[in-house]
Design a protein around this motif. Structure first.
Motif, short mmCIF file in Angstrom:
data_model
loop_
_atom_site.label_atom_id
_atom_site.label_comp_id
_atom_site.label_asym_id
_atom_site.label_seq_id
_atom_site.Cartn_x
_atom_site.Cartn_y
_atom_site.Cartn_z
N VAL A 1 56.18 25.84 54.11
CA VAL A 1 56.81 24.88 53.43
C VAL A 1 58.26 24.89 53.10
CG1 VAL A 1 56.39 22.50 52.91
CG2 VAL A 1 54.47 23.78 53.22
N ARG A 2 58.42 24.89 52.01
CA ARG A 2 60.17 24.78 51.50
C ARG A 2 60.74 25.20 52.16
NH1 ARG A 2 60.74 22.29 47.26
NH2 ARG A 2 62.05 24.00 46.32
N GLU A 3 60.61 26.83 52.50
CA GLU A 3 61.72 27.74 53.60
C GLU A 3 62.13 26.84 54.82
OE1 GLU A 3 61.02 31.70 50.61
OE2 GLU A 3 60.86 31.73 53.03
N LEU B 1 60.02 19.10 53.60
CA LEU B 1 58.46 17.64 52.90
C LEU B 1 58.48 18.57 51.47
CD1 LEU B 1 55.83 18.63 55.72
CD2 LEU B 1 57.82 16.37 55.62
N PRO B 2 58.28 17.37 50.44
CA PRO B 2 57.58 17.74 50.03
C PRO B 2 55.87 18.28 49.59
CG PRO B 2 58.22 15.39 49.62
CD PRO B 2 58.32 16.19 51.47
N VAL B 3 55.61 19.06 49.06
CA VAL B 3 54.27 20.04 48.44
C VAL B 3 53.50 18.86 47.43
CG1 VAL B 3 53.20 21.67 48.62
CG2 VAL B 3 55.94 21.92 49.63
N ILE B 4 52.55 18.87 47.95
CA ILE B 4 51.08 18.30 46.99
C ILE B 4 50.60 20.25 47.12
CG2 ILE B 4 48.95 17.98 46.80
CD1 ILE B 4 50.36 15.05 47.72
N ALA B 5 50.33 20.88 46.35
CA ALA B 5 49.18 22.11 45.92
C ALA B 5 48.09 21.78 44.89
CB ALA B 5 50.41 23.51 45.16
N THR B 6 47.40 22.30 45.70
CA THR B 6 46.20 21.91 44.34
C THR B 6 45.24 23.24 44.91
OG1 THR B 6 44.99 20.57 46.57
CG2 THR B 6 45.87 19.60 44.21
N MET B 7 44.69 23.68 44.25
CA MET B 7 43.66 24.92 44.04
C MET B 7 42.13 24.28 43.70
SD MET B 7 46.22 28.02 42.39
CE MET B 7 44.90 29.22 44.17
N ALA C 1 49.74 26.23 37.39
CA ALA C 1 50.78 26.36 36.65
C ALA C 1 51.95 26.41 36.48
CB ALA C 1 50.70 24.74 35.72
N LEU C 2 52.16 27.82 36.15
CA LEU C 2 53.46 28.04 36.31
C LEU C 2 54.10 28.43 37.12
CD1 LEU C 2 52.50 30.93 32.65
CD2 LEU C 2 54.30 28.13 33.03
N THR C 3 53.42 29.11 38.11
CA THR C 3 53.67 30.00 39.52
C THR C 3 53.92 28.75 40.48
OG1 THR C 3 51.73 31.83 39.51
CG2 THR C 3 53.18 31.59 40.94
N LEU C 4 53.48 27.29 40.28
CA LEU C 4 53.44 26.44 41.13
C LEU C 4 54.91 25.80 41.06
CD1 LEU C 4 50.31 25.77 42.55
CD2 LEU C 4 51.59 26.84 43.43
N THR C 5 54.66 25.20 39.15
CA THR C 5 55.88 24.65 39.73
C THR C 5 57.40 25.78 39.26
OG1 THR C 5 54.80 23.83 37.13
CG2 THR C 5 57.03 24.14 36.92
N GLY C 6 57.33 26.47 39.07
CA GLY C 6 58.63 27.42 39.39
C GLY C 6 58.75 27.78 41.00
N LEU C 7 57.88 27.50 41.61
CA LEU C 7 58.11 27.06 43.24
C LEU C 7 58.91 25.84 43.88
CD1 LEU C 7 54.82 29.13 44.78
CD2 LEU C 7 57.28 30.13 44.77
N GLY C 8 59.14 25.14 42.88
CA GLY C 8 59.21 24.08 43.06
C GLY C 8 58.50 22.97 44.06
#
Length: 801
Positions: A165-167, A171-177, A195-202
């Motif tokens: 999505v980012r590349e 589009l903004p991203v909602i990411a849920t597991m 949380a750490l990983t997805l926060t870093g991915l923006g």
């Protein structure tokens, strides 16, 4: 209205379920919901309109499973899969947008592919990325306002989707597991690691969806809140499945009341998953009412992680230095010979000796460093949960390693040189990595501490401008050889203290460089380490196998920071650490039998095959029963207790398979037979293409000696019945991930019973509960693949008695 603007205004209301609403309205078993965008668009549009009327501010397009993976399983041979994806996604986004009528935003909904990524499975990261990219391009072109990547259990797959999505869009991203009751996903991912990983991915917002009800989600929401400053998303199920009523356990009012309480824990973006309806979203809107909203004040701690382990930098953390060929002849040979097991053994030994993080440097003349880095990173993540530090002077190699790290890694390193800053910092920002800053620039290493600190300040300034937070910048003040630079040690220590006190940054040092060219190097190293720790060193890069050096670290943690009440220090000198027993002494004289056991429990595939061939004093069947099965039991016990997670379980199974292959050849040569404990039929039920759990169950069952008749995925009930009749299998295993396919599971069991077959049925899948299993007539509920093996043991023991 943009999604970001919604977040700035207060609570954001998402829609509820699509699949279970369709199911309630007559979705047929095996019918693919996404294809209704084409064949029955009004049915989809009506559901979207109901959610918009209920007050949903974001509608998820009916595109959850509109991927090449799923279409490849349901469309006829010769169909243009890519065209089908584009058509279905485009139609899904258009239907949602038309139904919204300007009242709500539209999210391109992206779900899991149904296959495990390497190293857990066979699908490559780039293959998954390409599949997600196809969905993203179609959704963005159709006019989606944002993307919602949901129901993921594998952090590697989540990263592939988010990067796609980012590349490939704005589009903004909602990411849920999707988490289980124990607080981790199916593959062992914690909320903290996510949380750490997805926060870093923006991503723009993150959290959880599916599997759990609102009350069960509370503890996970709290953990997310600790590890990210981003808006928290909670989209749970309406309680548990209710087979008797065909719905879920919570009414619309109960669901809304319980979910709204999670706002007290920091939840801001709220909606529903399986079992929720427009009535539930309307009730949730009423519950929120004019409830005041205050932006969450959060300051996440400095930390790095793998997919299953978080290392908070709240004390002294050791970075293992042994996966670096400089001065290490055996490692160089292993890299040249592609001996991955040697590298994995080094990694696991460092972790057992106390390394918190592993430095990974594969730069050796005569190899393809980029491809080797990719191979080693994938392999390391199959056997160890330690976060990785990607170490190279080549930005392409660094990016290759970062792309495959299923967590938050560290880049080692960037200097104050303008070219390095320009090339390396954007990589840290793109992949959400922390970065080591070296206090040198195009002029070299300054002699004076003040000049090194100035370079550190410049690196920090550039990192902040690039969007990298200060907590993710670690400064290496560089250890100079004291025999050549008599004042070097003191200047390094002064710089280290100044960086910590004046810039507030974490510090890192390669300790052993200090003693080159001197006698009694261990004494010099240990003394310098003590001095550096006293000045505030956070991250010593060292050999954790050096007992005296690690003793110094434990003592410093007790005296300075990190070891409350000296518990870890006391435990270390009682023969064990606070976290795990000390490993048994490992000498080069270990027997072939012990070498085989270790290879299996540590997931060393090649070594297990070699070791099995070396055990000559036992018959093949005796090796299986006395060594391999107990080793698998040992790993299984660690998995069930939460000490091991899915990567280690699969790696051990694959190592055992390597040994079985060798022993099978020996049995054939001697006229023996490969063990056969009986036949189990496995299938993913009709309409469901997610066969991850079923495939893992197959691997474990085969390792334990059962013959598995694997019917694959999307299996009609009649095929299951026919195979059970033909094979005479005493046990049938059925798997389902999607709630919309649970009726297919119930129908399969009904047909098995109607056929009068003398077999028992076990069922498994994220959406199942023991209560539901009983309601649909199953004999057993397998909570995971290891439980499936235990069930098989019980069934076959009874059938033979």
């Amino acid at each position: 209205m943009s999604f970001q603007r919604l977040l700035e205004q207060g609570y954001v209301l998402l829609d509820g379920a699509m699949g279970t609403v369709l199911q309630r309205n007559g979705l047929k078993p095996g019918e693919m919901p996404e294809l209704l965008n084409i064949t029955a668009p009004e049915r989809i549009a009506a559901i979207h309109r109901d959610y918009a009327a209920a007050g949903a501010q974001v509608l998820y397009a009916n595109t959850f499973g509109a991927s090449a993976c799923k279409f490849g399983s349901v469309l006829p041979d010769g169909a243009d899969i890519s065209a089908a994806v584009r058509e279905t996604v485009t139609a899904g986004v258009r239907l949602a947008r038309e139904a919204a009528g300007g009242r709500a935003l539209v999210a391109l909904d992206i779900g899991p592919l149904g296959e495990l990524l390497e190293p857990l499975g066979t699908m490559s990261f780039e293959t998954a990325y390409a599949i997600f990219k196809e969905q993203v391009l179609a959704g963005a072109a159709a006019g989606a306002d944002l993307a919602a990547v949901e129901t993921m259990t594998d952090l590697g797959e989540m990263r592939a989707a988010v990067l796609a999505v980012r590349e490939n869009s704005d589009l903004p991203v909602i990411a849920t597991m999707s988490f289980e009751a124990g607080g981790r996903t199916f593959t062992g991912v914690s909320a903290a690691a996510a949380a750490l990983t997805l926060t870093g991915l923006g991503v723009s917002a993150l959290g959880l969806n599916c599997s759990l009800g609102p009350e069960e989600a509370a503890a996970i929401v709290e953990e997310f809140a600790r590890w990210t400053h981003l808006p928290l998303v909670v989209k749970p199920n309406a309680g548990l499945p209710d087979p008797g009523g065909g719905g879920y356990s919570l009414s619309a009012a109960e669901f809304a009341a319980r979910l709204s309480r999670l706002t007290e824990l920091g939840a801001q973006v709220l909606g529903g998953c399986c079992g929720t309806t427009p009535e539930a979203i309307r009730a949730l809107r009423a519950e929120l009412g004019d409830r005041p909203w205050t932006p969450r004040a959060a300051a996440p701690p400095a930390a790095v992680c793998s997919a299953t382990k978080v290392v908070a930098l709240d004390g002294i953390r050791v970075i293992g230095e042994r996966i670096n060929p400089t001065g290490k002849k055996k490692l160089k040979e292993a890299l040249l010979n592609r001996d991955t097991d040697f590298i994995l053994s080094e990694a696991m030994k460092q972790c057992r000796d106390g390394a918190d993080i592993l430095d990974v440097n594969v730069g050796t003349p005569g190899i393809d460093e980029k491809e080797t880095m990719k191979r080693v990173v994938k392999a390391l993540q199959s056997v160890t949960d330690a976060p990785l530090q990607i170490d190279s002077t080549d930005p392409e190699v660094i990016e290759a390693g970062l792309r495959l790290c299923h967590g938050k890694a560290i880049i080692n390193s960037v200097s104050g040189d303008e070219t390095a800053l320009t090339r390396i910092l954007p990589l840290a920002r793109r992949y959400g990595a922390a970065v080591v800053g070296l206090t040198l620039d195009e002029r070299g290493i300054p002699a004076a501490a003040a000049e090194r600190v100035a370079i550190a300040a410049r690196i920090l300034e550039r990192a902040l401008a690039c969007g990298i937070p200060a907590r993710d910048v670690y400064i290496d003040c560089l250890t100079l050889t004291v025999s050549a630079e008599p004042d070097g040690a003191e200047e390094t220590l002064r710089a280290l203290a100044a960086v910590r006190e004046n810039l507030g940054l974490k510090t890192l040092l390669g300790v052993s460089n200090i003693s080159f060219g001197l006698p009694e190097r261990p004494l010099i190293n240990r003394t310098f380490l003590s001095m550096a720790l006293g000045r505030g060193l956070d991250l010593p890069i060292m050999n954790p196998g050096d007992r005296a050096m690690m003793d110094t670290v434990f003592a410093a943690r007790t005296l300075l920071r990190g070891d409350r009440d000296a518990a870890a220090f006391i435990a270390r000198f009682e023969g064990e650490t606070a976290e795990r027993p000390a490993p048994p002494s490992e000498s080069d004289g270990a027997s072939a039998e012990e070498t085989l056991r270790r290879a299996v429990t540590r997931g060393l595939k090649d070594e297990a095959g070699r070791a099995a061939a070396l055990v000559q004093n036992m018959a093949a069947i005796e090796i299986i029963n006395a060594i391999l099965i107990p080793a698998l039991d040992e790993v299984g016990a660690a998995f069930e207790s939460g000490r091991f997670f899915l990567p280690q379980l699969i790696a051990a199974a694959q190592a055992a398979q390597s040994a079985f292959a060798v022993l099978g050849e020996r049995l054939t040569e001697t006229g023996g037979t490969v063990r056969d404990k009986g036949t189990v039929v496995l299938a993913t039920v009709y309409g469901d293409i997610h066969d991850i759990g079923k495939n893992i169950a197959k691997i474990l069952l085969e390792n334990y000696g059962y013959k598995v008749r694997d019917l694959g995925r999307n299996t009609p009930p009649a095929e299951v019945v026919e195979e059970a009749r033909r094979s005479g299998a005493p046990l049938v295993g059925l798997s389902a991930l999607m709630t919309t396919t649970l009726p297919s599971m119930a129908e399969t069991i009904r047909q098995l019973r109607a056929a009068g077959l003398d077999c028992q049925v076990m069922v498994g899948g994220a959406v199942l509960t023991p209560e539901y299993a009983r309601e649909i007539g199953a004999d057993f509920h397998a909570r995971d693949a290891k439980a499936g093996v235990d069930i098989a043991r019980r069934v076959f023991a009874k059938s033979k008695s």
